[in-house]
Every structure is written in C-alpha cells, then in structure tokens.
Design an enzyme around this catalytic site. Structure first.
Site, PDB file in Angstrom:
ATOM      1  N   GLU A   1      48.110  57.038  41.617  1.00 40.91           N
ATOM      2  CA  GLU A   1      47.251  55.996  42.183  1.00 40.91           C
ATOM      3  C   GLU A   1      48.074  55.184  43.168  1.00 40.91           C
ATOM      4  O   GLU A   1      49.204  54.805  42.880  1.00 40.91           O
ATOM      5  CB  GLU A   1      46.726  55.104  41.051  1.00 40.91           C
ATOM      6  CG  GLU A   1      45.652  54.145  41.499  1.00 40.91           C
ATOM      7  CD  GLU A   1      45.073  53.356  40.323  1.00 40.91           C
ATOM      8  OE1 GLU A   1      44.866  53.923  39.224  1.00 40.91           O
ATOM      9  OE2 GLU A   1      44.832  52.162  40.508  1.00 40.91           O
TER      10      GLU A   1
ATOM     11  N   GLU B   1      48.122  53.272  33.125  1.00 43.66           N
ATOM     12  CA  GLU B   1      48.737  51.941  33.082  1.00 43.66           C
ATOM     13  C   GLU B   1      48.634  51.297  31.697  1.00 43.66           C
ATOM     14  O   GLU B   1      47.887  50.342  31.501  1.00 43.66           O
ATOM     15  CB  GLU B   1      48.079  51.028  34.110  1.00 43.66           C
ATOM     16  CG  GLU B   1      48.249  51.510  35.525  1.00 43.66           C
ATOM     17  CD  GLU B   1      47.678  50.539  36.569  1.00 43.66           C
ATOM     18  OE1 GLU B   1      46.977  49.600  36.180  1.00 43.66           O
ATOM     19  OE2 GLU B   1      47.941  50.753  37.759  1.00 43.66           O
TER      20      GLU B   1
HETATM   21  C1  GAL Z   1      44.990  49.639  39.125  1.00 41.65           C
HETATM   22  C2  GAL Z   1      44.064  50.262  38.089  1.00 41.65           C
HETATM   23  C3  GAL Z   1      42.727  50.573  38.695  1.00 41.65           C
HETATM   24  C4  GAL Z   1      42.209  49.401  39.465  1.00 41.65           C
HETATM   25  C5  GAL Z   1      43.189  49.052  40.533  1.00 41.65           C
HETATM   26  C6  GAL Z   1      42.735  47.939  41.443  1.00 41.65           C
HETATM   27  O1  GAL Z   1      46.055  49.031  38.559  1.00 41.65           O
HETATM   28  O2  GAL Z   1      44.628  51.426  37.590  1.00 41.65           O
HETATM   29  O3  GAL Z   1      41.824  50.930  37.678  1.00 41.65           O
HETATM   30  O4  GAL Z   1      42.020  48.342  38.598  1.00 41.65           O
HETATM   31  O5  GAL Z   1      44.384  48.652  39.898  1.00 41.65           O
HETATM   32  O6  GAL Z   1      43.724  47.665  42.384  1.00 41.65           O
END
Ligand code: GAL
Length: 813
Positions: free
Chosen positions: A522, A447
């Site tokens: 993710e 990200e």
């Molecule tokens: C994502 C990020 C993670 C964590 C997560 C929480 O955007 O990649 O590291 O922060 O959000 O929802």
C-alpha cells in the site's frame, strides 16, 4: 406436563413433510424412487440456483416476543420453534419486496452524529425473509444455501431453526438444508437478522445481503462446497501438471464407491486431457480423491493474454455421472525475487496495482457483477495490472473477472486472529480462491499493532501454516506499516514482505534483509477532488494537481517513482483505485467519502488517472492535459497547466501559438504556467522525432443540452445486468462543459434506476430515486434490466432546466 407436550410435538412432526421421511436404514418403507439411485437429470445432478430475487425486507429490529410460562418456555427451545420475525408463520406481507444485492445503509440519510470513518450513515439492524419451494423430486438431494456475504453480523433461520451465526461481512455463510427442508407445497422459510452496527473495518461497510445468495442442489454423493483444488503447476523438469484434489461428501445411507473423472478444457472448451481416480465415501462423511493431469505446452495465462482453461471435475457413482463442477485454471508461474521483483511466467512484471474497497456511487457495497466488471474495465484502461482486495475477501465475481480480464490479485484476510473461529474464515478464503489464476498472494493482515512483536510473529506463523496447508503455490504476505526492524517481528514469518507507506525504509530494509522479497502492499494516500483546481479547506475541496497527500503517504508521482526506480520492489498497490465512502480525511462533515481514489466513486477519472496511465501504459502513446480551459474572469492570469504522457517531449500551444516545448519527466509530468486566454490549448506529444499524440482542452460555450453515454450498447434482460450511463452537459458545439452543476431529473422505461452519483464527496443528495446534480460537469445514473425484459429497449431520459433533454437507448437482449 412435559411428556404430554412431547407427544403432541411428535404427532406434529410426523405431519410435517420435513420430518416425515422414512429411514431405510431402520427398515422403514422407502419412497417410490429412492433419490440415491435415481438417475440424475443431466450429465450432473447439480443445480445452482440464484436466490437474489423476491426477498422481503424490514428496516429496523423486531424484538422477539417475550416468553412466559412453563410450557411455552419449554416449547420455545425446541427445533423449529423460532419466534417473532424468525418464525415460520410470521406475517411479512407488509414488508418491502426487493432483489439482491442490497445495501440498506446506502438508502439512508447522512447524519453528522454518525461515524465519519464509515460514511456518516446510520446502520442498525434489519430483517430479510424469503420463501423457497422445493420439488418433491429434490428429496434426498444434498441442499445447501449459500450467502456470499452479509454485512456485518447475521443470524440465519430456516424453517424456524437457527442455522447460522455469522460475524464477518466478508465470508460466506453456508447452510446445509438437507435434514430440515420442506418439499412440495410447504414452503421453506428463510429469515435473516442482520446487524450492521458491529465495526469490522474502518471504511464504509454497508449493511444487508449485499452479495449473492444461492441454493445448490447436489446429488447424495457430491463435491462439497469449495471442494475442488486444481491449480496447474510447472514441475522442476518443466512439465505442466494439474493435480486435482476433490473432496467428496455423501448423505447416502451406505458407503458408496465413487469415481472421480477430471478433464482439462482449453479456453475454447475442448477437452485437452482427462484422468480418473476412484475411492469410496462413507455415509455422512467426506473422502478426498486425487488425480493428476499432465499437460504438454499449454497456452500461458498472463495479464496481457489471460488464457483461461478450466477443470471439469465429475463424480460418478455406479458408473453414472452424479455431480460436476467446473473451476477456472490458468497456466502460469510466479516468483518473487529479492533483487529483481516479481516474475510472471519467468518474465519480470512490475506490479502496477491498486487497493480497492467494494463500494460504488449509488449502490454502496451492493454491486451487481456487471458493475464489478465495469470497475475492472476502468482499471484496465488505467494500465493497472493488479488489485489488492483491501482489507478483506473480495466477492467471487471480482476474482472471476480478474481471471478473465488479466489482473493479479493480492487476496486479503480481514481479522488478524488465529483462534478457531477466525482460522476457519482464513481457511474458507483460501479454499474458495485457490483455483483462481489471478491470485498471486495471500495477505494475512493489514497494519496490525502487533506487527513488531513476538505475538505478531507467532500469529503470522500460525496463519501462514493454515494457508500453506491449503495452498503452497502462492507466498504469504502481510501489509506491514512498522516494527520491521524489531528483533522479533512479522517479516520473519512471511514469504514476501508487504510494506505500507515505508518509502524511507525501502533501501534500509532491503540492505538489512537482502534475501527477503519485498513489495509495496500500500502506498500513496494522495488526495484530490475531481475537477477542482484549488484546495479550499473551508469548502472541503482538494486541488487535483497531485500536491495533497496524507502525512504517512506521498503524491502519486513520488510514490510510484520510489517503486519504479527500485528493481527489488515487486511493485505498487496505490491507495486507492476508486474513492470509497468513509475515511473523508482530512475533512469531517459534510464530507462523507474519501478522496484517495485515482477515480472518483463513479469511476470518473481524476488527474491521478492520467498520471498513472502515462506511467503504466507501455504499448501506446498516452497524453493528457489538465486542467480544463474555462477560466472566464481570469484572463491574463497564470493558470497551472500539466501534461502527463509517455512521450519524449511535449509542445504546448495556446490558440496555435507555441507556449514552450519541454522534455517529459515520466515520473513528474510537465508543468507550465500559462496566462489565461480563452480558446484552444493543445499539447503535442513527440517520440523519436514523430508526433504520436495530441491532447486538447478548449474553452467551451454555455451548456445548451444534456448528453447521455451508456457504458454498454446492450444489456441482458435477466434482471441482473446493469450499466452506468455518463451524464454531461454540452455546449452548442457538443463539447462537454466541465464546470456545469445542473440538477438533472431522469425517467426510465424498460428497466430500473438502481443508483445515482456524481463523485462529490460533500454531496448529501440521495443516491436512489430519479435526480442527481452534475458535479463539475458529470453525473452517473446506473440502470438495470428487468427479468424477462429481452427484446425491449431500455430508455433513459434526462432533463435539466434550460438544457435540451437527452435520451439514451440500450438494447435489451
Ligand atoms: C492505511 C490503511 C488504509 C487506509 C489508508 C488511508 O493506513 O491501511 O486502510 O486507511 O491508510 O490513508
């Protein structure tokens, strides 16, 4: 003045064992048995010695004394002249003694003024020191000190010389001691100043020497650190080969002829095939030697049958074995198909993965290897087959365990930066990890705001090139959260597009780019508190019915459904496998850790565990029922009951009476509203007309006793092996009471308690010491053996007011 000082220094130097070595190249006398020709002790002259024990620790900084005056200033700039706590002679006798791994941040208190993202704990600076005595016989060997990871920034001194500056918590620091080592009675002095304040991640990062420290003694002509690349490949004609590339270094005084002797060992350790190559290496230089092993019909490595071969790489000098290194090897093919997802060994395999941070109850980031393995065993039980080491290089022990246990790994770089300092960290990651069969993807970022820009694209191109120069067998990916439809963006520079939270764009992107393989890198970011069944924003509690999620995420069920139903998506990496400290979203103080986990910080199951298990376990029936059935005072009121199962239908009975029979929805589970009556609620899972599973929740009586359940029946008496013990309160019939919140006190014999937890994100109880409360029926105490403790029994006793105490005994072998 200066000339006089130099003469003085010269005289001192000759008296110092480190500097008094003769130099045969200049015609000086040689020691009686020159190390370069001395016969190695065994088949290999290499020794790898763990230096985790016997460190001295000081929390807080120790300012360097001010220097005043011409001569003192002049002298202070010379080799070996480090001052203050870095000085050879510094008196650290009052410092605390401890063993690694160590996280000093988790030992501290919580503080509302500290950073919630990183777990509300003060960090700051600390010092570590240790001495190291080397045998005179080590003279002439190549000596390397390896810190596997120090959080966050570190400066290392050896014998008064500054030898390393490190600016990443997730990369190893390697220090070549050879030229500056002391031998015999004069100890070597290692000093490390750790600054945990710099922010490298937006999660809890801990502080200190939280990964192993090693001393590696190698013969003068040797394999350099991470110097063997031997990852099996299947050629286009179907033949398997193991191309071995070995980087040989030499500290000898003259050029040396070296022979590379490589052998493939099968999972039982038998030599399957071996080969040789030869070459020469110049003094203080390196040379790369290559050999190739052809292998007929090897047993394949897979997540279900992780058949682990190894490659033994030997260096021979003058026909005598000098150095030797054994690296893991797994025979497997991998392929990401833009339409059909991921293939392991030419068979489709949906990636059922989780993202994890290295963080555990009681321990912070300092996890003994056995606790890392415990966490992976929990993930296996979940049906998980892949791990994303978000967002940084994992500890080596995690990859070793993943190889052994059968997990796929998305191995991730930390800082998105292609400048030389950071390019070096990326190269280090690939060189260290490229032999692990578990590793299937290199991820260059997570990200990044530049992801939809020309700059982002150019950076990824460069980082992908760095990776591919070192390993061309796995695709490069990145965890992308936006910008992928921009005219220039990073998806144009990766091999596999990783999507973070892009459910709405899975189809659109696939339609626009039908030739680009795609995986979720993710997803989910659902939040729940173990054992809580109503969201209470005032008490910072989140119902564990899988209804709460972050705005960018989805429920566990919706996130998986979106992936499972799309064959072109390789799979999922759920955020996260376990809760971790920091990111207490959507709360702030007093909540100090996250609630994203499928399991809590201890590894206790939340509802999400049962949801994913019912979707991810394919070889046996799974059936779970939530919530518990202790609702005194709510008689007659409807209670939401859910079953998660891979059965066709589920029948629910309360006290023997049918509530209803429902067809299972594999993605959603089955839901009832059941008017509460105490007793026995039973779910019966039926597949193909047969009862294949049952799950029961029962109203328990009041707790009367404690129960301790060690995770393992025996531990190694090596001072390193550790195991969690599950702590619960049970009623008169021995049933765990899910609502018990007793304060428990522990006593231990034959070992030590290294951490305590209960998964309560709002608790500020200390994580070290001898007490911890149950949280919704559970707590965890983590015990470790003492060195030389074998033959004894490690015994833990737990006591709580009004409950019969319990004792757990673990054999120490
Ligand atoms: C994502 C990020 C993670 C964590 C997560 C929480 O955007 O990649 O590291 O922060 O959000 O929802």
């Amino acid at each position: 003045m200066r000339r006089r000082d130099l003469l003085t220094l010269g005289a001192m130097a000759m008296a110092s064992p480190a500097l008094a070595q003769s130099n045969p190249a200049r015609g000086e006398a040689q020691p009686a048995s020159p190390p370069s020709t001395a016969a190695p002790a065994g088949p290999s002259g290499r020794e790898t010695i763990l230096l985790d024990a016997d460190w001295r620790f000081h929390r807080g900084d120790i300012p360097f004394p001010k220097v005043r005056g011409d001569s003192p200033t002049y002298e202070s700039t010379k080799a070996g002249a480090a001052r203050g706590a870095a000085a050879i002679k510094y008196d650290d006798s009052a410092w605390r003694g401890l063993d690694l791994p160590h996280d000093f941040v988790v030992e501290g208190p919580f503080d509302p003024d500290e950073n919630p993202a990183q777990g509300y704990r003060p960090k700051g600076v600390a010092w570590y020191r240790r001495t190291l005595t080397l045998d005179p016989a080590d003279r002439g060997k190549h000596l390397e000190l390896v810190f596997e990871g120090v959080a966050v920034n570190a400066t290392v001194w050896v014998n008064g010389d500054v030898v390393a500056h490190s600016y990443s918590a997730y990369s190893a620091i390697t220090v070549d001691l050879t030229a500056i080592a002391h031998y015999g009675d004069t100890p070597n002095v290692i000093a490390v100043r750790v600054d945990a304040d710099p922010i490298e991640g937006w999660w809890y990062e801990g502080g200190g020497l939280y990964r192993h420290v090693w001393l590696v003694k190698r013969p003068p002509v040797h394999l350099v650190a991470d110097g063997v690349y031997a990852h099996p490949r299947k050629r286009d004609d179907g033949r398997w080969v193991v191309p071995v590339e070995a980087t040989i270094g030499s500290i000898a005084d003259t050029a040396k002829a070296a022979t590379l002797d490589v052998a493939l060992l099968d999972p039982q350790g038998r030599v399957v095939v071996h080969g040789q190559a030869s070459g020469s290496v110049a003094p203080l230089d390196t040379a790369v030697l290559r050999a190739e092993l052809a292998v007929a019909a090897p047993r394949l490595w897979s997540v279900d049958d992780p058949a682990l071969y190894s490659v033994r790489t030997r260096v021979l000098v003058d026909g005598q074995p000098a150095d030797e290194l054994v690296t893991p090897a797994g025979f497997r093919t991998q392929r990401f198909d833009p339409d059909k997802g991921f293939f392991l060994n030419d068979r489709p395999l949906k990636i059922q993965g989780v993202c994890i941070h290295q963080d555990h109850a009681g321990l912070g980031v300092a996890l003994p290897d056995s606790i890392i393995e415990f966490r992976l065993r929990r993930l296996k039980a979940l049906g998980c087959n892949a791990i994303r080491s978000s967002h940084n290089a994992p500890t080596k022990a995690l990859l070793d365990a993943a190889d052994r246990m059968g997990f796929l790994v998305m191995d991730e770089n930390r800082i998105f930066n292609a400048s030389p300092d950071y390019a070096r960290l990326l190269s280090w990651l690939v060189r260290r990890d490229r032999n692990h069969p578990s590793v299937i993807l290199w991820s260059v970022f997570n990200e990044e705001p530049l992801q939809g820009t020309e700059a982002g694209y150019q950076l990824v191109r460069r980082m992908a090139k760095i990776v591919k120069d070192l390993d061309d067998t796995r695709p490069v990916t990145a965890a992308i959260s936006g910008g992928m439809f921009n005219p220039v963006n990073v998806t144009q520079a990766v091999d596999v597009v990783g999507f973070n939270y892009q459910i709405k764009d899975y189809d659109r992107f696939h339609a626009a780019h039908p030739t680009l393989p795609l995986t979720s890198s993710e997803d989910t970011s659902a939040i729940m508190t173990r054992g809580e069944w109503a969201t209470d924003m005032k008490r910072n509690l989140l119902a564990a019915y899988d209804g709460e999620f972050r705005p960018w995420g989805a429920t566990h069920r919706a996130a998986w459904k979106a992936i499972a139903e799309r064959p072109f998506l390789a799979g999922a990496f759920v955020w996260t496998g376990f809760d971790y400290r920091g990111e207490p979203q959507p709360f702030t103080w007093p909540t100090a850790s996250s609630s994203f986990g499928i399991m809590d910080l201890c590894g206790f199951e939340k509802t999400a565990f049962y949801i994913h298990q019912s979707q991810w376990v394919h070889d046996r029936p799974v059936l779970h029922l939530v919530p518990h059935w202790n609702w005194a005072g709510r008689e007659g009121q409807p209670i939401k009951v859910m079953a998660f199962t891979n059965c066709d239908t589920v029948e629910l009975r309360l006290n023997g009476k049918l509530v209803s029979r429902q067809a299972n929805d594999l993605y959603e589970g089955v839901t009832w509203q059941v008017p509460y009556a105490p007793g026995r609620l039973e779910a019966i899972g039926v597949t193909g007309g047969k009862v294949v599973a049952r799950a029961v929740v029962e109203t328990t009586g009041a707790p009367v006793a404690l129960r301790l359940t060690p995770d393992r029946a025996s531990l190694a008496g090596d001072g390193r092996d550790a195991a969690p013990i599950r702590v619960e309160a049970v009623d008169a019939k021995g049933r765990p009471v899910p609502t018990a919140q007793h304060a428990v006190r522990f006593a231990i014999e034959g070992g030590r308690i290294i951490g305590l937890g209960n998964g309560d994100a709002n608790s500020h109880e200390p994580e070290q010491g001898d007490r911890r409360s149950l949280y919704n029926g559970l707590a965890q105490v983590i015990v470790q053996t003492r060195k030389g403790g074998s033959g004894n029994v490690l015994a833990v006793t737990a006591q709580a007011q009004g409950l019969k105490p319990a004792t757990a005994r673990i054999a120490v072998t």
